[in-house]
Structure formats: C-alpha cells, structure tokens
Write a protein that holds these residues in place. Structure first.
Motif, PDB file in Angstrom:
ATOM      1  N   ARG A  47       0.814  -1.212   0.000  1.00  0.00           N
ATOM      2  CA  ARG A  47       0.000   0.000   0.000  1.00  0.00           C
ATOM      3  C   ARG A  47       0.850   1.265   0.000  1.00  0.00           C
ATOM      4  NH1 ARG A  47      -4.223  -0.410   4.813  1.00  0.00           N
ATOM      5  NH2 ARG A  47      -2.312  -1.075   5.888  1.00  0.00           N
ATOM      6  N   GLY A  48       1.950   1.259   0.737  1.00  0.00           N
ATOM      7  CA  GLY A  48       2.770   2.462   0.841  1.00  0.00           C
ATOM      8  C   GLY A  48       3.325   2.911  -0.499  1.00  0.00           C
ATOM      9  N   VAL A  49       3.882   1.979  -1.257  1.00  0.00           N
ATOM     10  CA  VAL A  49       4.430   2.310  -2.578  1.00  0.00           C
ATOM     11  C   VAL A  49       3.330   2.792  -3.505  1.00  0.00           C
ATOM     12  CG1 VAL A  49       5.560   1.360  -4.616  1.00  0.00           C
ATOM     13  CG2 VAL A  49       6.355   0.709  -2.337  1.00  0.00           C
ATOM     14  N   ALA A  50       2.195   2.078  -3.510  1.00  0.00           N
ATOM     15  CA  ALA A  50       1.077   2.465  -4.364  1.00  0.00           C
ATOM     16  C   ALA A  50       0.555   3.846  -3.987  1.00  0.00           C
ATOM     17  CB  ALA A  50      -0.038   1.427  -4.265  1.00  0.00           C
ATOM     18  N   PHE A  51       0.476   4.123  -2.704  1.00  0.00           N
ATOM     19  CA  PHE A  51       0.009   5.423  -2.222  1.00  0.00           C
ATOM     20  C   PHE A  51       0.921   6.532  -2.741  1.00  0.00           C
ATOM     21  CE2 PHE A  51      -0.312   8.940   0.718  1.00  0.00           C
ATOM     22  CZ  PHE A  51      -1.653   8.985   1.072  1.00  0.00           C
ATOM     23  N   ALA A  52       2.218   6.360  -2.594  1.00  0.00           N
ATOM     24  CA  ALA A  52       3.170   7.396  -3.001  1.00  0.00           C
ATOM     25  C   ALA A  52       3.106   7.649  -4.500  1.00  0.00           C
ATOM     26  CB  ALA A  52       4.580   6.986  -2.584  1.00  0.00           C
ATOM     27  N   LEU A  53       3.058   6.587  -5.292  1.00  0.00           N
ATOM     28  CA  LEU A  53       3.001   6.747  -6.744  1.00  0.00           C
ATOM     29  C   LEU A  53       1.710   7.450  -7.167  1.00  0.00           C
ATOM     30  CD1 LEU A  53       4.377   3.271  -7.893  1.00  0.00           C
ATOM     31  CD2 LEU A  53       5.569   5.478  -7.979  1.00  0.00           C
ATOM     32  N   SER A  54       0.607   7.108  -6.519  1.00  0.00           N
ATOM     33  CA  SER A  54      -0.665   7.731  -6.849  1.00  0.00           C
ATOM     34  C   SER A  54      -0.659   9.218  -6.508  1.00  0.00           C
ATOM     35  CB  SER A  54      -1.797   7.018  -6.107  1.00  0.00           C
ATOM     36  OG  SER A  54      -3.050   7.608  -6.403  1.00  0.00           O
ATOM     37  N   VAL A  55      -0.066   9.578  -5.383  1.00  0.00           N
ATOM     38  CA  VAL A  55       0.024  10.994  -5.010  1.00  0.00           C
ATOM     39  C   VAL A  55       0.798  11.775  -6.065  1.00  0.00           C
ATOM     40  CG1 VAL A  55       1.046  12.608  -3.362  1.00  0.00           C
ATOM     41  CG2 VAL A  55      -0.271  10.660  -2.531  1.00  0.00           C
ATOM     42  N   VAL A  56       1.872  11.190  -6.571  1.00  0.00           N
ATOM     43  CA  VAL A  56       2.659  11.858  -7.615  1.00  0.00           C
ATOM     44  C   VAL A  56       1.798  12.118  -8.844  1.00  0.00           C
ATOM     45  CG1 VAL A  56       4.588  11.583  -9.223  1.00  0.00           C
ATOM     46  CG2 VAL A  56       4.878  10.958  -6.812  1.00  0.00           C
ATOM     47  N   VAL A  57       1.035  11.117  -9.271  1.00  0.00           N
ATOM     48  CA  VAL A  57       0.162  11.283 -10.439  1.00  0.00           C
ATOM     49  C   VAL A  57      -0.883  12.356 -10.167  1.00  0.00           C
ATOM     50  CG1 VAL A  57      -1.527  10.159 -11.936  1.00  0.00           C
ATOM     51  CG2 VAL A  57       0.518   8.910 -11.223  1.00  0.00           C
ATOM     52  N   PHE A  58      -1.496  12.308  -8.979  1.00  0.00           N
ATOM     53  CA  PHE A  58      -2.529  13.289  -8.658  1.00  0.00           C
ATOM     54  C   PHE A  58      -1.977  14.704  -8.644  1.00  0.00           C
ATOM     55  CE2 PHE A  58      -4.587  15.992  -5.492  1.00  0.00           C
ATOM     56  CZ  PHE A  58      -5.860  16.067  -6.036  1.00  0.00           C
ATOM     57  N   MET A  59      -0.812  14.897  -8.040  1.00  0.00           N
ATOM     58  CA  MET A  59      -0.234  16.240  -7.969  1.00  0.00           C
ATOM     59  C   MET A  59       0.058  16.775  -9.367  1.00  0.00           C
ATOM     60  SD  MET A  59      -0.273  17.207  -4.864  1.00  0.00           S
ATOM     61  CE  MET A  59       0.776  18.648  -4.967  1.00  0.00           C
ATOM     62  N   ALA A  60       0.577  15.909 -10.239  1.00  0.00           N
ATOM     63  CA  ALA A  60       0.838  16.340 -11.613  1.00  0.00           C
ATOM     64  C   ALA A  60      -0.459  16.744 -12.303  1.00  0.00           C
ATOM     65  CB  ALA A  60       1.532  15.216 -12.384  1.00  0.00           C
ATOM     66  N   ALA A  61      -1.541  16.015 -12.025  1.00  0.00           N
ATOM     67  CA  ALA A  61      -2.832  16.338 -12.619  1.00  0.00           C
ATOM     68  C   ALA A  61      -3.420  17.602 -12.017  1.00  0.00           C
ATOM     69  CB  ALA A  61      -3.797  15.169 -12.442  1.00  0.00           C
ATOM     70  N   CYS A  62      -3.377  17.706 -10.713  1.00  0.00           N
ATOM     71  CA  CYS A  62      -3.962  18.860 -10.031  1.00  0.00           C
ATOM     72  C   CYS A  62      -3.300  20.164 -10.461  1.00  0.00           C
ATOM     73  CB  CYS A  62      -3.838  18.667  -8.514  1.00  0.00           C
ATOM     74  SG  CYS A  62      -4.692  19.920  -7.534  1.00  0.00           S
ATOM     75  N   LEU A  63      -1.996  20.112 -10.727  1.00  0.00           N
ATOM     76  CA  LEU A  63      -1.250  21.307 -11.112  1.00  0.00           C
ATOM     77  C   LEU A  63      -1.244  21.526 -12.622  1.00  0.00           C
ATOM     78  CD1 LEU A  63       1.761  20.943  -8.646  1.00  0.00           C
ATOM     79  CD2 LEU A  63      -0.267  22.395  -8.399  1.00  0.00           C
TER      80      LEU A  63
END
Length: 332
Positions: free
Chosen positions: A147-163
């Motif tokens: 879960r930790g690795v998946a969480f971190a990778l997903s946050v990166v994708v979301f931040m790129a999208a949000c910005l």
C-alpha cells in the motif's frame, strides 16, 4: 455510516440536476467520500475474510454479487426507458450491442472517455468501473503489503494532474492511478495504527491547504481539482469519525437504499424528461429524489437482498467453512 452514504448519493443526484454549492460541484465532493469509504470497507472485508492469495477469486465474486444485481436491474430499466421514451436522442444512439456488452462488464465504463463504453445509458456507473479497477488491485496491495508504494506513486500522479501537467479531470478524478491514494486513505483508517492514521490525517490537511490555495487563486483552478481536494479534506475526517459510531438499524436501512439512489436517479430523470419536460426547479428536484428513494427501497428488498444471502454464505465459507454464521456486514 449509512445515513452519510445516502447523503452522498443524494448530493450526486442533485449535482446531476445542475445544482452547485458556492460554485462547487457537490457530486464530485461526494464521490471522493465514496472512494474513501470503499477503501475502508474493502480493507475490512479482506482482512476478515479474504486475506490469502487463494481467496482473491472469492473476493472478486463477493464484489460482483454486491455490484451487479441492482446495476443490472437499473441498466435494463434505463435501456427500456431510453428505447421507448427517448428515441432520436444521444442516449438512444448509445443503445448498440457493443456499448451494451461493454457496459455489462462494468470495468469499461471507467474508461468511457477513451470510447471503451457509452456514458449515457446509466451515467453514474462510470465510477463503478473505477471501483472495479480498485477491487482488482486492493487484495494484492494488502496481502503483499504494497500500500505504501502504491500510495506514493498515486500521489505523484494526482499532484501532476492537479497542477495541470497532465489532464486534470482524467488523472485527478476519473482514473485509478491518480485517485488510488484516496481509496487507500480509507484503507489506512481501518484499525489504524499511529503511522496509518498520520498518513490519512496528513493527506487531509494537505488537501485542505491545496483547496484553500485553489480558491485563493494561488493554484490554477482546473476541472474538479477544487472539488477533489475539498472531498479529501472533508471525507477523511468524516469517515474516520463515522466508523466510530455504533451500529443502528435505521442507519443500516439508510445505507441499504443509498446504492439504488446512486444508480437510479438518472433513470428517474430520463422518465420525467420524457413525460414532464421542465427545468429542475425545487419541486422537480424533490420529485426526482422522492421517486429515486422509493424505487431504491423496492429494488433493495426485491433485487439486492437475495444476493446478500449469497454473499454472506460466500464469506462464511471463505472464513470459517460452510455452515458457520457470519458477522453482520458493516458498510458494503
């Protein structure tokens, strides 16, 4: 949590009737809470019944028995309403064998934006495709402690999208890579250890700060990035607090009819559009919600409950062996 789930379904329905709140789409905010709830419930379900590689198939069957009965019912009803009452409309144009077959698989609905399935037969069901994608992954993330690795990778994708570096709507709201961490916030809330709780709480705080920055104009407002960040900031604490409440039958009943409301409000809207084509003023909104609630109660008792017995038997067999009683389902 049942009353909360029904409130979320109502907010989704209201948003589809064109209503906003302070310029925000309440349906999007509600969907984020649904994702967080799903993460919590699926983690509970897997930990209690399916936490072994050989039981993953049973977990998938459990989820199919949860989603399909009412989905199939309202999908067929929607097809009938569109075919008989809305000929010549964009909805009617989607009644092709290809679209119907893809929709019945549910997963393609989550990729409607790429032409994998139609989006107008049962519009809210796109998020069921997203849910299915999450269901395919979550057993392995829990069993193999990823879960930790998946969480971190997903946050990166979301931040790129949000910005705005990648498509904000797709990768910040509709596709699993950008929203997986929202599901996992709910997952971390199940029997949360201090580290897990810190991750979920920290995510909510950062989301609240991002929402404030978006509304202040410091971060450019893009499709639904304000609503998604607001949904995270509100949804994480709401789900955490609601999971601490004790079981109550009224709350259970309200939760039971929430799925039907989520699915059927567009069917009601299609029907009313065909026989009573008026703007969605207060009276029409109230009529849609009343009919949606009534239909949901009928479909729960006539369609959902028979499948519920099968799910209970499946879990009993997976956890204890056939014949042993199963604890009451908490929120699924």
């Amino acid at each position: 949590m049942g009353a909360y789930r029904l409130l979320l379904a109502v907010l989704v329905a209201v948003s589809h009737m064109g209503k906003t709140f302070m310029g925000l789409n309440p349906g999007v905010i509600a969907v984020i809470s649904f994702l967080i709830i799903s993460g919590f419930v699926m983690t509970s379900l897997i930990e209690r019944n399916y936490k072994a590689p050989e039981k993953v198939g049973l977990f998938y069957l459990d989820r199919a028995l949860r989603l399909y009965p009412q989905f199939l019912f309202y999908f067929v009803v929607s097809c009938a309403v569109i075919y008989f009452l809305l000929p010549g409309t964009p909805q009617a144009a989607e009644l092709t064998l290809r679209n119907i077959a893809a929709s019945l698989a549910i997963v393609p609905l989550g990729f409607y934006m790429f032409g994998a399935a139609g989006s107008w037969i049962l519009p809210p069901a796109w998020s069921l495709g997203l849910e299915m994608c999450f269901y395919l992954m979550i057993p392995f993330l829990i069993i193999y402690r990823a879960r930790g690795v998946a969480f971190a990778l997903s946050v990166v994708v979301f931040m790129a999208a949000c910005l705005g570096f990648i498509n904000t709507d797709l990768y910040g709201y509709r596709l699993l890579p950008g929203v997986l961490f929202m599901f996992l916030c709910g997952s971390y809330l199940y029997k949360a250890q201090p580290k897990d709780l810190a991750i979920a709480a920290g995510t909510a705080v950062v989301a609240a700060l991002m929402f404030a920055a978006i509304m202040a104009g410091w971060i450019e407002r893009r499709p639904f990035n304000a609503e998604v960040t607001a949904g995270i900031a509100l949804g994480v604490p709401a789900v955490y607090l609601l999971t601490k409440l004790r079981f109550h039958r009224i709350d259970e009943f309200l939760g039971n009819i929430s799925y039907g409301v989520f699915l059927n409000h567009y069917v009601v809207m299609y029907f009313l559009h065909a026989v009573w084509s008026v703007a969605y003023d207060g009276a029409v909104v109230a009529t849609v919600l009343a009919l949606s609630l009534l239909l949901s109660g009928v479909s729960y008792y006539c369609v959902e409950r028979p499948a519920l017995k099968l799910r209970h038997a499946l879990r009993a067999g997976a956890k204890y062996g056939v014949g042993r009683p199963l604890d009451r389902e908490t929120a699924a």
